[in-house]
Every structure is written in structure tokens, then in C-alpha cells.
Scaffold this motif. Structure first.
Motif, PDB file in Angstrom:
ATOM      1  N   LEU A  76       0.923  -1.194  -0.037  1.00 60.04           N
ATOM      2  CA  LEU A  76      -0.598   0.074  -0.238  1.00 60.04           C
ATOM      3  C   LEU A  76       1.086   1.348   0.119  1.00 60.04           C
ATOM      4  CD1 LEU A  76      -2.678  -0.670   2.536  1.00 60.04           C
ATOM      5  CD2 LEU A  76      -2.806  -0.943  -0.148  1.00 60.04           C
ATOM      6  N   ARG A  77       2.120   0.867   0.900  1.00 60.44           N
ATOM      7  CA  ARG A  77       3.267   2.553   0.203  1.00 60.44           C
ATOM      8  C   ARG A  77       3.908   2.159  -0.815  1.00 60.44           C
ATOM      9  NH1 ARG A  77       6.532   0.734   4.030  1.00 60.44           N
ATOM     10  NH2 ARG A  77       5.079   1.558   6.236  1.00 60.44           N
ATOM     11  N   ARG A  78       4.227   1.814  -0.924  1.00 55.58           N
ATOM     12  CA  ARG A  78       4.368   1.629  -2.399  1.00 55.58           C
ATOM     13  C   ARG A  78       3.815   2.062  -3.733  1.00 55.58           C
ATOM     14  NH1 ARG A  78       7.928  -1.289   0.761  1.00 55.58           N
ATOM     15  NH2 ARG A  78       9.882  -0.980   0.475  1.00 55.58           N
ATOM     16  N   ALA A  79       2.436   1.710  -3.847  1.00 58.70           N
ATOM     17  CA  ALA A  79       1.894   2.127  -4.240  1.00 58.70           C
ATOM     18  C   ALA A  79       1.105   3.026  -4.073  1.00 58.70           C
ATOM     19  CB  ALA A  79       0.359   1.031  -3.927  1.00 58.70           C
ATOM     20  N   ARG A  80       0.723   4.421  -3.529  1.00 59.02           N
ATOM     21  CA  ARG A  80       0.895   5.011  -3.084  1.00 59.02           C
ATOM     22  C   ARG A  80       1.846   6.292  -3.781  1.00 59.02           C
ATOM     23  NH1 ARG A  80      -1.662   8.124   2.906  1.00 59.02           N
ATOM     24  NH2 ARG A  80      -3.484   6.517   2.251  1.00 59.02           N
ATOM     25  N   SER A  81       2.626   6.246  -2.901  1.00 62.47           N
ATOM     26  CA  SER A  81       4.090   6.276  -3.322  1.00 62.47           C
ATOM     27  C   SER A  81       4.462   6.804  -4.487  1.00 62.47           C
ATOM     28  CB  SER A  81       5.558   6.215  -2.458  1.00 62.47           C
ATOM     29  OG  SER A  81       6.762   6.890  -2.928  1.00 62.47           O
ATOM     30  N   ALA A  82       3.575   6.030  -5.727  1.00 64.98           N
ATOM     31  CA  ALA A  82       3.681   6.099  -6.625  1.00 64.98           C
ATOM     32  C   ALA A  82       2.995   6.209  -7.504  1.00 64.98           C
ATOM     33  CB  ALA A  82       3.699   4.793  -7.881  1.00 64.98           C
ATOM     34  N   GLY A  83       1.464   7.005  -6.681  1.00 61.35           N
ATOM     35  CA  GLY A  83       0.445   7.331  -7.407  1.00 61.35           C
ATOM     36  C   GLY A  83      -0.556   6.720  -8.327  1.00 61.35           C
ATOM     37  N   TRP A  84      -0.634   5.140  -7.685  1.00 60.76           N
ATOM     38  CA  TRP A  84      -1.194   4.200  -8.462  1.00 60.76           C
ATOM     39  C   TRP A  84      -2.997   4.090  -7.311  1.00 60.76           C
ATOM     40  CZ3 TRP A  84       3.211  -0.651  -9.379  1.00 60.76           C
ATOM     41  CH2 TRP A  84       3.840   0.548 -10.113  1.00 60.76           C
TER      42      TRP A  84
END
Length: 432
Positions: free
Chosen positions: A208-216
Motif C-alpha cells: 500500500l505504501r509503495r502504491a501510494r508513493s507511485a500514485g497508483w
């Protein structure tokens, strides 16, 4: 359940929500309302959930998994470790002593019970539920130290008793196992459960953190995905042969503790891992509250409606002992040398209400032990009477007890250190 029965639960939820703020200052609590409504529906033969015990059992399992995850997420270890001294005493000393004292009292009252059953009942009734004493946790006159201790204890003790409940239940149902088989079973239940939970928790917040960081990702679906994590942990652990409740609890701890301080996006404030996890778990907390309300209704309908007046003297004594000496004496022993006075020890000892965890364990035991003897009926009777008394006694005395104890503390300890309180189940954030 029939559509009409489901509609009645929905109307009860709507009616309570409509007046919930007005009830904040009254001794009437959400558990009281839903237990009483469920019992009344059973007594009037309007709603009967007993015929759907398998569906109720599944609801109970999902409810406890979500609650364990939600509690563990809010009580992340990095956040509470500075203030763990008193909760540590309650969990490390008080909880084991409570289980042992409860097992001894149960064995004395029900001398035909095997020790496994006496210990099982004690473990089922050991967890406390801060939501039943929410007036205590939200009263600023009560020292933050004591509110934090009760909140942390109630958030963690239901997860800690899961292995004892699982092992004792298996002892009753599978008494023919060898010693070596039992050692392997316990190791598998705890080991695979903890492994599956940690994997789901760390993996979930990492994705979830990486997806949010990537704007996905969209924030709405991030919170919905978080709600799915305890279900994934529960079912995944069961597939591996581990305990699903241990997995859900471990997943919550991993999810709540598994973040490094970092900026999610350039337009968002810097957010520490536990705060980020708490934000992601807000929908899960609301879902836990909803499932909890339904569970209190089911409890009132299934356990209370037809049972009042049918309890034997031994069942009544066991229930009263569980709410008093079995809880309060171990708490006093655990807090000896902590610097707390007698009033504080008595206050913390009394406000250890029994609630959702005990109800869910009771529903599952009712399903597991349905074909067993009268001793199983006694066990379920003690659980139902203890929780019913707790819902009404602790709920009715919470506001008054908090005011009196707060006034006492103001004279004894006029200055209290400000502490950031974790969110408690029910959505109201107690303030230091």
C-alpha cells in the motif's frame, strides 16, 4: 436469517446512531442497547438466530479476526513502548494469574470438569474490553497513565489468550493425542499463525505504501484493502495449519509497527509508520465497530433471551467471582511495587469488563461443543452470565466511577504527564 430479522438489526443500528451523542453522558451504552434488543427479540420469538449456528459461527470468527487486527494496529509497539510499564505488568503478571485463579475457582465449583475445561473457561473470560468502559477512557480527569494501561491491556490480552483457548479446546475435543503430537500441534498453531500474520501485515502495508508513493492507488480502496488483510491472514493461516486468530493479531502488529518515517507524496505531510497504519485502518476500525454491534445483538438473542433465571448457583458464583476476585486480586498483585495507590489498583481491577472476545469465543465453543454433555452447557452459561453482568454493571458504573476516581486522583496526583492515547474501538479518541 430472514430479511425481516436483518432489517430489525439495521433499524436498531439506525436508532442508536441517531441518539448516540445524547447517550454519551448517560449510563446507557451501545452494548447494553444491542444485548437488550437481541434478548427481547428472542423472548418475543421475533428473531431467532440459534437455528443458524454455522453462519453465526462464521460471523464470530470474522468478527474476532477483524477486532484482533484492529486492536493490534492501533496499539503498535513503537508507539506504546515508552509507557509499557503498567500495561506490561497487567499483561505479563496479571493476565496469567487471572487465568490460573479462574481455573482454580472453576475447578472448585465444577469438580466434575476436567482441568482443560476449567482452564478454557478462565482463558475465555480473561480478556477485557475497553469499549464497555468507554466513559472511563474518555474522562480527562482519570490519569492518562491509567487510561492508557486499560486501553493497551484490552487491546492486547484477547490476542494473548488465543493460544490457550485453542489448545484447551483441542484438549477437550481430541484428548487421545500423544504428548509429542501435542507439542507439534502447539508449535504449528502458534508458529504458522504468527508467520502468516507477519507476512500479511508487513506485506500489506509495504504494498500500500509503495502504491501510494507511485500514485497508483486511491485512498478509498487502500482502506478497503486494509480491511481484507485480517481475513487473508485468518484464512491463509488456516490453510497452512496455523491458528487464524493468532495470524490476524500478528498481522495487525506487523501492519501497525512496520512503517519507517517517510514522506508519501510531496504534497502530503511527513508521516510516521504507526500514524500511517492507523489512517489506513480507519475503515477496518469502523467495520469492527459494526461487527461488534451485530455480535452483541446475536449474543443477547442467542445466549441471554431464554437463559435468564435458568442459571445454577455454581454458574452464578463463577460469574460473580470472574468479575471480582479472579480479576481484582491478580491485578493488585501485578501492580504491587508500581507506585499506584490502593484506589488506583481497585479502579483498574474493577474496570476490566468482559465483552466481544469472550462473546466470540463463547459462540465458537457453542458450535464446537454442541453435541457434548451438561458440562458444556455450564461452561457456556458462565460465559453468557459473566458477559451480561459485565455489560450492564461496568457500563452503568463507568461514568460515575471515572468521576469519583478522577476527583481522588486530582488530590493525590495533581499533575499528570501528557501522553498520546491510541484510538480506541468505537471512534471516540480519548484526550490526555
Amino acid at each position: 436469517m430472514e430479511p425481516t430479522e436483518i432489517a430489525i438489526i439495521g433499524v436498531t443500528l439506525l436508532a442508536f446512531a441517531a441518539v448516540s451523542r445524547r447517550l454519551d453522558s448517560s449510563p446507557l451504552t451501545m452494548p447494553m442497547v444491542f444485548v437488550a434488543t437481541g434478548a427481547a427479540m428472542s423472548a418475543l420469538n421475533i428473531v431467532e438466530v440459534g437455528a443458524e449456528i454455522e453462519a453465526v459461527g462464521l460471523l464470530a470468527e470474522i468478527t474476532l479476526a477483524v477486532i484482533l487486527f484492529s486492536d493490534a494496529t492501533r496499539l503498535s509497539l513503537p508507539r506504546i513502548r515508552r509507557f509499557i510499564a503498567i500495561p506490561g505488568r497487567l499483561l505479563g503478571i496479571g493476565l496469567p494469574l487471572t487465568i490460573l485463579a479462574g481455573a482454580l475457582v472453576n475447578h472448585l465449583l465444577f469438580d466434575d470438569w476436567p482441568w482443560a475445561q476449567a482452564l478454557l473457561l478462565a482463558a475465555v473470560l480473561a480478556p477485557t474490553d475497553a469499549a464497555l468502559g468507554s466513559a472511563v477512557l474518555s474522562n480527562e480527569s482519570v490519569p492518562t497513565r491509567d487510561r492508557l494501561a486499560l486501553n493497551v491491556e484490552s487491546g492486547l490480552n484477547d490476542g494473548l489468550v488465543v493460544p490457550v483457548v485453542a489448545i484447551c479446546t483441542s484438549l477437550l475435543l481430541e484428548s487421545s493425542r500423544s504428548t509429542a503430537s501435542w507439542i507439534g500441534f502447539v508449535a504449528q498453531q502458534i508458529g504458522f499463525g504468527a508467520f502468516a500474520g507477519a507476512l500479511v501485515g508487513f506485506g500489506g502495508i509495504g504494498i500500500l505504501r509503495r502504491a501510494r508513493s507511485a500514485g497508483w492507488s486511491d485512498a478509498r480502496y487502500e482502506q478497503i484493502a486494509t480491511f481484507a488483510l485480517p481475513v487473508v491472514a485468518f484464512c491463509g493461516s488456516a490453510a497452512l495449519g496455523g491458528n487464524g486468530f493468532i495470524a490476524a493479531f500478528s498481522a495487525g502488529l506487523a501492519f501497525g509497527s512496520g512503517g519507517l518515517r517517510r514522506r508519501i507524496r510531496s504534497d502530503e505531510p511527513d508521516m510516521a509508520g504507526p500514524e500511517e497504519a492507523e489512517h489506513l485502518a480507519e475503515f477496518t476500525e469502523d467495520a469492527a465497530e459494526l461487527l461488534g454491534a451485530v455480535t452483541f445483538f446475536v449474543f443477547g438473542n442467542l445466549f441471554v433471551g431464554d437463559a435468564l433465571g435458568e442459571f445454577s448457583p455454581a454458574v452464578i458464583i463463577a460469574a460473580l467471582a470472574s468479575l471480582t476476585i479472579v480479576r481484582m486480586i491478580p491485578v493488585a498483585i501485578a501492580l504491587s511495587g508500581s507506585g499506584l495507590d490502593t484506589a488506583a489498583k481497585g479502579f483498574i481491577g474493577w474496570f476490566g469488563p468482559r465483552g466481544l472476545a469472550s462473546i466470540v469465543f463463547g459462540i465458537l465453543l457453542l458450535e464446537e461443543l454442541e453435541e457434548r454433555s451438561e458440562t458444556a452447557d455450564q461452561l457456556v452459561g458462565v460465559i453468557s452470565l459473566t458477559v451480561t453482568l459485565s455489560v450492564f454493571l461496568h457500563g452503568a458504573t463507568a461514568a460515575y466511577g471515572a468521576r469519583r476516581y478522577g476527583a481522588h486522583s486530582a488530590h493525590v496526583e495533581p499533575m499528570h504527564e501528557p501522553v498520546a492515547m491510541p484510538r480506541m474501538r468505537g471512534g471516540r479518541q480519548p484526550q490526555p
